[in-house]
Scaffold this motif. Structure first.
Motif, short mmCIF file in Angstrom:
data_model
loop_
_atom_site.label_atom_id
_atom_site.label_comp_id
_atom_site.label_asym_id
_atom_site.label_seq_id
_atom_site.Cartn_x
_atom_site.Cartn_y
_atom_site.Cartn_z
N GLY A 21 -12.20 -3.52 5.86
CA GLY A 21 -11.45 -3.97 4.69
C GLY A 21 -11.43 -5.48 4.58
O GLY A 21 -11.42 -6.18 5.59
N ARG A 22 -11.44 -5.96 3.34
CA ARG A 22 -11.28 -7.39 3.05
C ARG A 22 -10.02 -7.56 2.23
O ARG A 22 -9.88 -6.98 1.15
CB ARG A 22 -12.47 -7.93 2.27
CG ARG A 22 -13.79 -7.92 3.01
CD ARG A 22 -14.87 -8.49 2.13
NE ARG A 22 -16.19 -8.33 2.73
CZ ARG A 22 -17.32 -8.42 2.05
NH1 ARG A 22 -17.30 -8.67 0.75
NH2 ARG A 22 -18.48 -8.26 2.66
N HIS A 23 -9.11 -8.35 2.76
CA HIS A 23 -7.83 -8.61 2.09
C HIS A 23 -7.02 -7.32 1.90
O HIS A 23 -6.21 -7.23 0.97
CB HIS A 23 -8.04 -9.30 0.73
CG HIS A 23 -9.00 -10.43 0.75
ND1 HIS A 23 -8.81 -11.55 1.52
CD2 HIS A 23 -10.18 -10.61 0.11
CE1 HIS A 23 -9.83 -12.38 1.35
NE2 HIS A 23 -10.68 -11.83 0.52
N THR A 24 -7.27 -6.35 2.75
CA THR A 24 -6.53 -5.09 2.66
C THR A 24 -6.64 -4.35 3.98
O THR A 24 -7.57 -4.57 4.76
CB THR A 24 -7.08 -4.20 1.52
OG1 THR A 24 -6.24 -3.06 1.36
CG2 THR A 24 -8.49 -3.74 1.83
N GLN A 25 -5.68 -3.47 4.23
CA GLN A 25 -5.69 -2.62 5.40
C GLN A 25 -6.29 -1.26 5.02
O GLN A 25 -5.99 -0.72 3.95
CB GLN A 25 -4.27 -2.42 5.95
CG GLN A 25 -3.63 -3.69 6.49
CD GLN A 25 -4.33 -4.18 7.75
OE1 GLN A 25 -4.79 -3.38 8.57
NE2 GLN A 25 -4.39 -5.50 7.92
N LYS A 35 -6.37 2.53 5.14
CA LYS A 35 -5.48 3.64 5.47
C LYS A 35 -6.28 4.81 6.04
O LYS A 35 -7.45 5.01 5.71
CB LYS A 35 -4.72 4.10 4.22
CG LYS A 35 -3.82 3.02 3.63
CD LYS A 35 -3.12 3.52 2.38
CE LYS A 35 -2.24 2.44 1.77
NZ LYS A 35 -1.56 2.91 0.53
N THR A 94 -12.61 -3.86 -0.66
CA THR A 94 -12.07 -5.18 -0.97
C THR A 94 -10.95 -5.05 -1.99
O THR A 94 -11.07 -4.30 -2.97
CB THR A 94 -13.16 -6.11 -1.53
OG1 THR A 94 -14.23 -6.19 -0.60
CG2 THR A 94 -12.61 -7.51 -1.79
N HIS A 95 -9.85 -5.78 -1.76
CA HIS A 95 -8.73 -5.79 -2.71
C HIS A 95 -8.70 -7.12 -3.45
O HIS A 95 -8.72 -8.19 -2.84
CB HIS A 95 -7.40 -5.59 -1.97
CG HIS A 95 -6.20 -5.77 -2.86
ND1 HIS A 95 -5.87 -4.87 -3.84
CD2 HIS A 95 -5.26 -6.75 -2.91
CE1 HIS A 95 -4.77 -5.28 -4.46
NE2 HIS A 95 -4.39 -6.42 -3.92
N GLY A 127 -6.55 -9.58 -5.53
CA GLY A 127 -5.13 -9.82 -5.70
C GLY A 127 -4.70 -10.30 -7.07
O GLY A 127 -3.51 -10.36 -7.37
N LYS A 148 -9.70 -2.62 -6.75
CA LYS A 148 -10.33 -2.11 -5.54
C LYS A 148 -11.85 -2.03 -5.75
O LYS A 148 -12.31 -1.42 -6.70
CB LYS A 148 -9.80 -0.72 -5.21
CG LYS A 148 -8.29 -0.66 -5.00
CD LYS A 148 -7.88 -1.41 -3.73
CE LYS A 148 -6.39 -1.20 -3.47
NZ LYS A 148 -5.94 -1.87 -2.22
N ASP A 191 -8.03 2.17 -8.04
CA ASP A 191 -7.68 2.65 -6.70
C ASP A 191 -8.96 2.85 -5.89
O ASP A 191 -10.05 3.00 -6.45
CB ASP A 191 -6.89 3.95 -6.77
CG ASP A 191 -7.72 5.10 -7.31
OD1 ASP A 191 -8.34 5.81 -6.50
OD2 ASP A 191 -7.76 5.26 -8.54
N GLU A 192 -8.81 2.84 -4.58
CA GLU A 192 -9.97 2.87 -3.71
C GLU A 192 -10.71 4.21 -3.74
O GLU A 192 -11.92 4.27 -3.51
CB GLU A 192 -9.56 2.54 -2.27
CG GLU A 192 -8.54 3.46 -1.65
CD GLU A 192 -7.12 2.95 -1.82
OE1 GLU A 192 -6.33 3.07 -0.87
OE2 GLU A 192 -6.83 2.43 -2.91
#
Length: 222
Positions: A7-11, A13, A42-43, A45, A54, A75-76
């Motif tokens: 992930g980039r700029h996100t965790q 799940k 990638t998120h 922001g 996403k 959404d991812e």
């Protein structure tokens, strides 16, 4: 087949990991020789880009073949599904091309979708840029390594990467360009041994640039 999810700029799940792993059979069904799949989430922001917040990038490595696809959504999970659809389409074309070559046929590449950005392998941090800019651009890189340097206080960023590739024909270069989803592809023309670039123009129209030096051309005429 190894599945790597980052992930980039996100965790990431666990639910997303589970969905990715459950749908990777679509890849192995088309490309049983696939050795590795890289999934990058990638998120974005910026709230103005909520509809495409996403972005999912998929990269399949099967021997010397690399196939990529990406898509963005709110959404991812939907972004992953769209990217996977593009990826499987390109994998099918790769499989069909191999069949055509075994039959002794040549197939022209089919136009694909959007240009993709490859993941950044290494980035020069801003506080190091002023002192290390010249050294970074002049230093030797290993195969596959890259470096990015910001030009002074400007927003301009120069990215340098070393790519090792065997000489190929123009048709093969066009095919490789379509596989990675770019609008251009740098290669060495095996017929002329010159560094060359194929690129997409409009519709089914393509172009080729070849590079040579006056000294080399003079030597070739002797």
């Amino acid at each position: 087949m190894d599945i790597v999810v980052t992930g980039r700029h996100t965790q990431i799940k666990q639910k997303f990991r589970d969905v990715v792993e459950s749908k990777m059979n679509r890849v192995t069904a088309i490309a049983p020789d696939a050795q590795r799949v890289q999934v990058v989430l990638t998120h974005e922001g910026n709230p103005r880009q909520a509809d495409s917040a996403k972005r999912v990038e998929l990269t399949v490595i099967a021997g010397k073949t690399v196939v990529r696809a990406e898509a963005s959504s709110a959404d991812e999970f939907s972004a992953f599904d769209m990217a996977l659809d593009k990826l499987t389409l390109r994998l099918r074309r790769t499989r069909d091309r191999r069949k055509d070559h075994r039959r002794g046929l040549e197939r022209l590449p089919m136009p694909m979708d959007m240009p993709l950005e490859k993941p950044q392998e290494s980035v020069v941090e801003p506080e190091e840029q002023n002192s290390a800019q010249q050294d970074a651009m002049a230093s030797d890189l290993g195969p596959g390594q890259s470096v990015e340097v910001q030009v002074g206080d400007t927003p301009i960023v120069i990215r340098r990467k070393l790519h090792i590739a065997e000489p190929m024909s123009i048709d093969e270069a066009l095919y490789e360009m379509e596989l990675i989803g770019h609008d251009f592809f740098l290669f060495v023309n095996k017929e002329t041994n010159r560094p060359s670039v194929v690129y997409r123009r409009h519709g089914w129209s393509y172009g080729v640039f070849e590079i040579d030096t006056p000294e080399h051309m003079a030597e070739a005429k002797k």
